[in-house]
Design an enzyme around this catalytic site. Structure first.
Site, PDB file in Angstrom:
ATOM      1  N   GLU A 103      -0.048  14.052  11.954  1.00 46.69           N
ATOM      2  CA  GLU A 103      -0.602  14.294  10.628  1.00 46.69           C
ATOM      3  C   GLU A 103      -2.094  13.997  10.654  1.00 46.69           C
ATOM      4  O   GLU A 103      -2.485  12.958  11.179  1.00 46.69           O
ATOM      5  CB  GLU A 103       0.062  13.421   9.571  1.00 46.69           C
ATOM      6  CG  GLU A 103      -0.292  13.911   8.160  1.00 46.69           C
ATOM      7  CD  GLU A 103       0.295  13.043   7.053  1.00 46.69           C
ATOM      8  OE1 GLU A 103       0.569  11.858   7.303  1.00 46.69           O
ATOM      9  OE2 GLU A 103       0.443  13.559   5.951  1.00 46.69           O
ATOM     10  N   GLY A 129      -2.036   2.787   9.799  1.00 49.26           N
ATOM     11  CA  GLY A 129      -1.114   1.662   9.606  1.00 49.26           C
ATOM     12  C   GLY A 129       0.271   2.034  10.089  1.00 49.26           C
ATOM     13  O   GLY A 129       0.955   1.265  10.744  1.00 49.26           O
ATOM     14  N   ALA A 130       0.666   3.253   9.763  1.00 54.78           N
ATOM     15  CA  ALA A 130       1.981   3.750  10.145  1.00 54.78           C
ATOM     16  C   ALA A 130       2.046   5.246   9.857  1.00 54.78           C
ATOM     17  O   ALA A 130       1.186   5.774   9.152  1.00 54.78           O
ATOM     18  CB  ALA A 130       3.070   3.038   9.349  1.00 54.78           C
ATOM     19  N   MET A 131       3.061   5.899  10.418  1.00 55.23           N
ATOM     20  CA  MET A 131       3.216   7.341  10.179  1.00 55.23           C
ATOM     21  C   MET A 131       4.692   7.655   9.997  1.00 55.23           C
ATOM     22  O   MET A 131       5.524   7.247  10.806  1.00 55.23           O
ATOM     23  CB  MET A 131       2.613   8.108  11.374  1.00 55.23           C
ATOM     24  CG  MET A 131       2.864   9.599  11.339  1.00 55.23           C
ATOM     25  SD  MET A 131       2.054  10.385   9.903  1.00 55.23           S
ATOM     26  CE  MET A 131       3.182  11.730   9.587  1.00 55.23           C
ATOM     27  N   ASN A 180       6.856   9.989  10.449  1.00 57.29           N
ATOM     28  CA  ASN A 180       7.639  10.997  11.168  1.00 57.29           C
ATOM     29  C   ASN A 180       9.121  10.845  10.825  1.00 57.29           C
ATOM     30  O   ASN A 180       9.655   9.735  10.870  1.00 57.29           O
ATOM     31  CB  ASN A 180       7.478  10.820  12.679  1.00 57.29           C
ATOM     32  CG  ASN A 180       6.051  10.578  13.068  1.00 57.29           C
ATOM     33  OD1 ASN A 180       5.205  11.408  12.823  1.00 57.29           O
ATOM     34  ND2 ASN A 180       5.780   9.417  13.631  1.00 57.29           N
ATOM     35  N   HIS A 199       6.629   1.882   2.048  1.00 53.95           N
ATOM     36  CA  HIS A 199       5.841   3.101   1.891  1.00 53.95           C
ATOM     37  C   HIS A 199       6.384   4.222   2.792  1.00 53.95           C
ATOM     38  O   HIS A 199       6.644   5.333   2.338  1.00 53.95           O
ATOM     39  CB  HIS A 199       4.385   2.778   2.244  1.00 53.95           C
ATOM     40  CG  HIS A 199       3.444   3.932   2.142  1.00 53.95           C
ATOM     41  ND1 HIS A 199       2.621   4.122   1.067  1.00 53.95           N
ATOM     42  CD2 HIS A 199       3.202   4.965   2.985  1.00 53.95           C
ATOM     43  CE1 HIS A 199       1.899   5.220   1.244  1.00 53.95           C
ATOM     44  NE2 HIS A 199       2.238   5.752   2.418  1.00 53.95           N
ATOM     45  N   GLU A 200       6.582   3.898   4.054  1.00 52.62           N
ATOM     46  CA  GLU A 200       7.010   4.938   5.008  1.00 52.62           C
ATOM     47  C   GLU A 200       8.431   5.411   4.728  1.00 52.62           C
ATOM     48  O   GLU A 200       8.746   6.587   4.901  1.00 52.62           O
ATOM     49  CB  GLU A 200       6.893   4.427   6.446  1.00 52.62           C
ATOM     50  CG  GLU A 200       5.492   3.956   6.849  1.00 52.62           C
ATOM     51  CD  GLU A 200       4.399   4.968   6.566  1.00 52.62           C
ATOM     52  OE1 GLU A 200       4.658   6.178   6.670  1.00 52.62           O
ATOM     53  OE2 GLU A 200       3.281   4.543   6.217  1.00 52.62           O
ATOM     54  N   HIS A 227       8.480   7.913   2.012  1.00 51.65           N
ATOM     55  CA  HIS A 227       8.069   9.231   2.505  1.00 51.65           C
ATOM     56  C   HIS A 227       9.244  10.053   3.043  1.00 51.65           C
ATOM     57  O   HIS A 227       9.163  11.271   3.093  1.00 51.65           O
ATOM     58  CB  HIS A 227       7.086   9.071   3.662  1.00 51.65           C
ATOM     59  CG  HIS A 227       5.660   9.002   3.251  1.00 51.65           C
ATOM     60  ND1 HIS A 227       5.095   9.888   2.369  1.00 51.65           N
ATOM     61  CD2 HIS A 227       4.662   8.176   3.646  1.00 51.65           C
ATOM     62  CE1 HIS A 227       3.802   9.583   2.228  1.00 51.65           C
ATOM     63  NE2 HIS A 227       3.523   8.549   2.986  1.00 51.65           N
ATOM     64  N   GLU A 277       1.404  10.934  -0.839  1.00 52.55           N
ATOM     65  CA  GLU A 277       0.832   9.589  -0.699  1.00 52.55           C
ATOM     66  C   GLU A 277       0.847   8.786  -1.989  1.00 52.55           C
ATOM     67  O   GLU A 277       1.075   7.590  -1.971  1.00 52.55           O
ATOM     68  CB  GLU A 277      -0.580   9.671  -0.124  1.00 52.55           C
ATOM     69  CG  GLU A 277      -0.631  10.278   1.280  1.00 52.55           C
ATOM     70  CD  GLU A 277       0.256   9.560   2.288  1.00 52.55           C
ATOM     71  OE1 GLU A 277       0.726   8.446   1.989  1.00 52.55           O
ATOM     72  OE2 GLU A 277       0.498  10.118   3.371  1.00 52.55           O
TER      73      GLU A 277
HETATM   74 ZN   LIG Z   1       1.788   7.529   3.394  1.00 54.84          ZN
END
Ligand SMILES: [Zn+2]
Length: 1026
Positions: free
Chosen positions: A295, A429-431, A433, A464-465, A468, A487
């Site tokens: 991303e 921070g993080a993703m 996927n 948060h992740e 998503h 987001e």
């Molecule tokens: Zn995010």
């Protein structure tokens, strides 16, 4: 709505409607590169005139040589060409490609090795090019003027032009599935791959256009319906990272086709694409791994694909590896097969859902999991083997949050497994996927002795992740202009879920502070609408900012708070997720879902209300005036500008809430008044002494109460701080500082309000006041207003001194009290308060003497390390501890401590070390720079460092990215003089396409002007009042 938005919304909607109603835009038959490039001015590569009016044959030749980015070796060729009088186009393209931007795949590079022989060849080649150009120029009726040459020159070979001229891909073809086989070679840091893409033709076309970046495609075959596969030529246009196939006959709507591409590439050495990373294990051995970060625009760097979020497809992934590595991907592993070259192949199940390319992920390395079943989903947390014991907290938090979201959204997580993995070198921070969430180690690992504050960080990122997986993965924004749908929602859900799932983490204070910061940023003229046009890679990167995240979350909170009944919002969300599951959406889809569900007596039209918040930048200032029982509210754009000349007629549909001295604390006290027009009135009993608007600061606006209104609130607080909730007190403090910055109240009023603060004991008002005062202190310090700096220090210590002295240095369980304590003590020690620094030094000594086995409470580590770093003998000790520390949260605090030194040589050293990336990982450079910039000794060094190393910085962190935004902001936000303004302006404008057009540059300039104005206006008041 701005014109592009409506255009893109229409386009962005297409994918999910594609088959059903074939509402397609007309694809231009003739590719008009000139017109296109004018529409996307941020692309440096295309000069409309040159492109449109060049004879086609010469265009290829000239472009093939000149336009791309040359490395140093190639400069000789360039200067030879200059001698020959050839005009070269701008050579520093924003996209660093290494051969022609516009070529067939894998062409031989003309000038890559500067041996004497190649030099001769180069010069000869250029002479030929120049001669041909001149011949063409003098052909009868054919010139390079703007009248152009439309006759084809029959004597030169005709190369097919690249058949697409837009940043966005055409919609005539839709990918259905990808079958990827990857062979990463971690010894040589490269990989080969094969991608088989099944596609359907949605309407007749003679071309297929998709993305590919830095991949050397060695073979391409194409098969239509049941026909035979045959070799095809792939054209590439590097500036837009696109490849294309041209067909002599039209592909017809409804036909299916398969494109197979074999390619090779290097593993990326930055933080995106399929990148290599390494770390040193506990035995001192270097370990390598390869991971992905796609991303927003980097899936194309790992495999050729339709790399836009609306092109969802299924993915079948196979990875060949050495037997001693392991692999992970989005889906569970289906089988492992030995290959005859000593490698084994891991094949993952085909994704059970359609997925956007930016969510694909795969990892090769050595990681160890801890796992647990949660409602039939296998949840695992992976880390490098020696950090396995730090994974328990994450597993527990992730399991609880997964349960919560399954229940809250009434849609179960759709995959069979969910992995969370801590990657040793990771920029974001993080993703999120799908099924394989990647994290920085500090965002996932929690030591056995970690403080609740560290747990708060980890739990927030996980929350948060995980959010998503529904918002973003299941329902995805159609295009990056609506990134906030991903987001803003994930950010809102992260706070909302934690309040329920892990209430002991006290996440409310953090969410409140985050909303204040979002207001501060959105008050600038350089801000943008939540939903805004995005037409270039840099603009895509720039969407990852506080407007998409924090303002997005803030307006969702405001909406939820204004709907009647606590389930309305949730019902709307569930309806939205169910209706669009697996599809793409835009902002209107969300508002429509919420409007359908809203059945309140007020008949609030959600769509009407919320579009005023997403389609225009900024937020309103609500001014209150009162005559007897009549209260008048007026709204205007809260816009910080340096010249006061910019007025906008923006209006918002504001759900204004208020409480009064009659009833001010409980939620039932809250009254609601919707202000849609410029002004509105309502009545209150005449006996009401004061009104506080924006109850608990759930609304995204700032309130000015006028002199009388502020005086009444001030008196009320002076009598008894508990007449308002702590959020309301913090909100008053934030608002009055903001009004002072806007020039609406004098700083005297700010200080008057703060008189009550000695009686304040709650975290959020104290931390907000400290943050605001520190900001001013820093500005004065950098301006070298020594006497004011000294008085400011006395002021802060006087007003907060007793609270500072009350803080203990022992373990503290409450997160809120930890937040309060760390803010107070970091300020106190930062101001060299003896009490504070003595305690900190003693704790550090104890820590060192015990060989780092004694414990410093987690929330006090930062202040202790900061103090230690100021001493000539403790700084090297701290550096040594940093080198040996394994627990990353602590390690990061040591690094901040090290960077807070006021010793110039150490500052220069640490900046360089961060860029080099050995002892200090490059991912930490933005943190190092922002810490150095806070100190007096380092901020000018940091500014020099950024200017000198700009090109290396943007190699590591893409132009527009959050890391670059942070770097620019921290380096420039403390300037307040004309000389610095000129310097900053001069530097960034000299960058041209290497960053001058970034929004964060506008923001930096605006901030300096505002600082300057505020200082000029208030220095005298400060002298008088402090
Ligand atoms: Zn995010």
């Amino acid at each position: 709505m701005d014109p592009f938005d409506s255009n893109s919304t229409e386009r962005a909607n297409l994918p999910r409607n594609m088959i059903e109603n074939s509402m397609f835009e007309e694809e231009p038959d003739v590719v008009d590169l000139a017109k296109d490039s004018a529409a996307f001015p941020t692309f440096p590569a295309l000069d409309p005139d040159e492109v449109a009016y060049e004879p086609r044959s010469s265009r290829l030749l000239v472009r093939g040589l000149g336009e791309n980015d040359m490395d140093e070796d190639e400069e000789d060729c360039e200067s030879s060409a200059r001698l020959l009088g050839m005009s070269f186009m701008n050579r520093s393209s924003a996209h660093r490609s290494n051969s022609s931007p516009y070529t067939r795949q894998a062409p031989p590079r003309s000038c890559s090795r500067p041996s004497a022989r190649t030099m001769v060849v180069c010069v000869l080649f250029l002479v030929i090019v120049a001669s041909m150009t001149m011949v063409l120029y003098f052909l009868p009726g054919c010139t390079f003027t703007k009248t152009g040459c439309r006759k084809e020159n029959k004597t030169t070979p005709i190369e097919p032009p690249f058949p697409w001229s837009q940043f966005r891909l055409p919609h005539s073809i839709r990918p259905l599935s990808y079958d990827l086989t990857l062979n990463p070679d971690l010894d040589n840091m490269n990989f080969t791959g094969s991608t088989v893409i099944k596609m359907v033709v949605l309407h007749n076309t003679k071309r297929i256009v998709l993305h590919s970046a830095n991949l050397n495609i060695s073979k391409a075959t194409f098969k239509l319906d049941d026909g035979e596969a045959s070799d095809v030529t792939v054209l590439e246009y590097k500036p837009r990272q696109q490849i294309a196939l041209n067909f002599s006959e039209e592909l017809k709507a409804g036909q299916y086709c398969v494109l197979t591409l074999d390619y090779s590439a290097n593993l990326s050495h930055t933080y995106d694409g399929f990148y290599n990373s390494s770390y040193t294990d506990k035995d001192g051995n270097k370990r390598v791994l390869a991971a992905t970060q796609f991303e927003p625009l980097s899936a194309r760097k790992a495999f050729p694909c339709f790399d836009e979020p609306a092109f969802k497809a299924t993915f079948l992934i196979k990875i060949n590896r050495k037997p001693d590595y392991m692999t992970l991907s989005n889906m569970p592993k289906a089988k492992t097969t030995p290959l005859n070259n000593g490698l084994v192949q891991d094949e993952f199940e085909m994704t059970s859902v359609n997925m956007s390319t930016y969510l694909v992920a795969f990892i090769v390395g050595n990681f160890t999991p801890v796992s647990k079943n949660v409602s039939e989903i296998l949840v695992s947390v992976y880390s490098v083997p020696e950090k396995k014991e730090h994974t328990d907290y994450a597993l527990d938090a992730a399991s609880k949050l997964l349960d919560f979201y399954n229940d809250f959204f009434e849609i179960n997580f759709p995959l069979k497994k969910l992995d969370l993995i801590a990657i040793p070198d990771f920029l974001a921070g993080a993703m999120e996927n799908w099924g394989l969430i990647t994290f920085r180690e500090t965002s996932l690992l929690v030591g056995k002795q970690s403080s609740p504050l560290e747990k708060q960080v980890v739990a927030s990122v996980i929350a948060h992740e995980l959010a998503h997986q529904w918002f973003g993965n299941l329902v995805t924004m159609s295009w990056w202009n609506d990134l906030w749908l991903n987001e803003g929602f994930a950010t809102y859900m992260q706070y909302m879920s934690l309040q329920t799932v892990l209430p002991q983490l006290d996440i409310g204070n953090l969410f409140l502070a985050v909303r204040f910061r979002a207001l501060d940023k959105d008050a600038l003229n350089s801000s943008h609408a939540v939903s805004t046009a995005v037409n270039s890679p840099e603009q895509v990167e720039e969407m990852f900012d506080s407007v998409s995240y924090e303002k997005g979350a803030s307006i969702l909170l405001m909406l939820n708070a204004s709907l009647s009944g606590d389930q309305q919002f949730r019902k709307g969300i569930i309806q939205y997720l169910k209706q669009f599951s697996g599809l793409n959406t835009d902002t209107n889809d969300l508002w429509n879902s919420l409007t359908q569900i809203e059945v309140s007596t007020q008949h609030q039209n959600v769509s009407e209300m919320m579009s005023s918040w997403t389609s225009q930048k900024g937020f309103p200032l609500v001014t209150v005036s009162r005559k007897g029982d009549q209260v008048t509210l007026t709204q205007e754009h809260f816009l910080l500008t340096s010249d006061n000349a910019t007025h906008t007629s923006s209006l918002w549909n504001i759900p204004v809430t208020y409480v009064s001295d009659n009833c001010s604390l409980a939620p039932e006290c809250r009254q609601l008044f919707t202000l849609k027009t410029k002004s509105g009135t309502f009545k209150v009993p005449e006996s009401v002494k004061w009104l506080k608007l924006n109850y608990r600061n759930t609304g995204f606006y700032i309130v000015h109460y006028g002199d009388d209104g502020w005086a009444a609130l001030r008196d009320a607080l002076a009598n008894d701080v508990s007449v308002l909730t702590h959020e309301d007190r913090a909100s008053l403090i934030h608002n009055i500082f903001a009004l002072s910055r806007l020039g609406r109240v004098s700083f005297r009023h700010v200080l008057n309000l703060l008189n009550y603060i000695s009686n304040e004991t709650e975290t959020s008002p104290v931390t907000e006041a400290l943050l605001q005062l520190n900001k001013i202190y820093q500005l004065l310090d950098k301006r070298q207003e020594y006497s004011l700096v000294a008085r400011m220090k006395t002021y802060i210590l006087h007003h907060f001194g007793s609270l500072m002295d009350k803080q203990t240095w022992e373990e503290q369980e409450s997160v809120s009290k930890q937040e309060l304590r760390s803010a107070l003590l970091e300020t106190a020690c930062g101001l060299d308060d003896e009490n504070c620094t003595q305690q900190a030094k003693a704790l550090f000594k104890q820590y060192v003497d015990s060989n780092a086995t004694s414990r410093i409470p987690g929330d006090l580590q930062q202040v202790v390390f900061n103090v230690a770093a100021q001493s000539a003998e403790d700084w090297p000790t701290l550096l040594n501890l940093y080198g040996h520390a394994t627990y990353d949260a602590e390690k990061r605090k040591m690094l901040r401590g090290l960077a807070s030194t006021q010793d110039a040589r150490k500052i220069v050293w640490i900046l360089k070390a961060g860029l080099k990336g050995n002892l200090i990982q490059t991912q930490e450079l933005p943190l190092v720079i922002s810490t150095v910039c806070k100190g007096f000794a380092g901020y000018l060094f940091a500014w020099d460092f950024i200017q000198e190393n700009w090109d290396r910085l943007i190699e590591k962190f893409p132009v527009g990215s959050f890391a670059i935004q942070t770097i620019i902001n921290s380096a420039t936000s403390q300037f307040s003089t004309q000389a610095h303004l000129d310097q900053v302006q001069g530097f960034f404008s000299s960058l041209k396409e290497r960053g001058s057009q970034m929004r964060s540059v506008q923001e930096a300039l605006e901030t300096i002007r505002l600082n300057k104005r505020w200082m000029e206006k208030n220095l005298r008041t400060l002298q008088k009042w402090l």
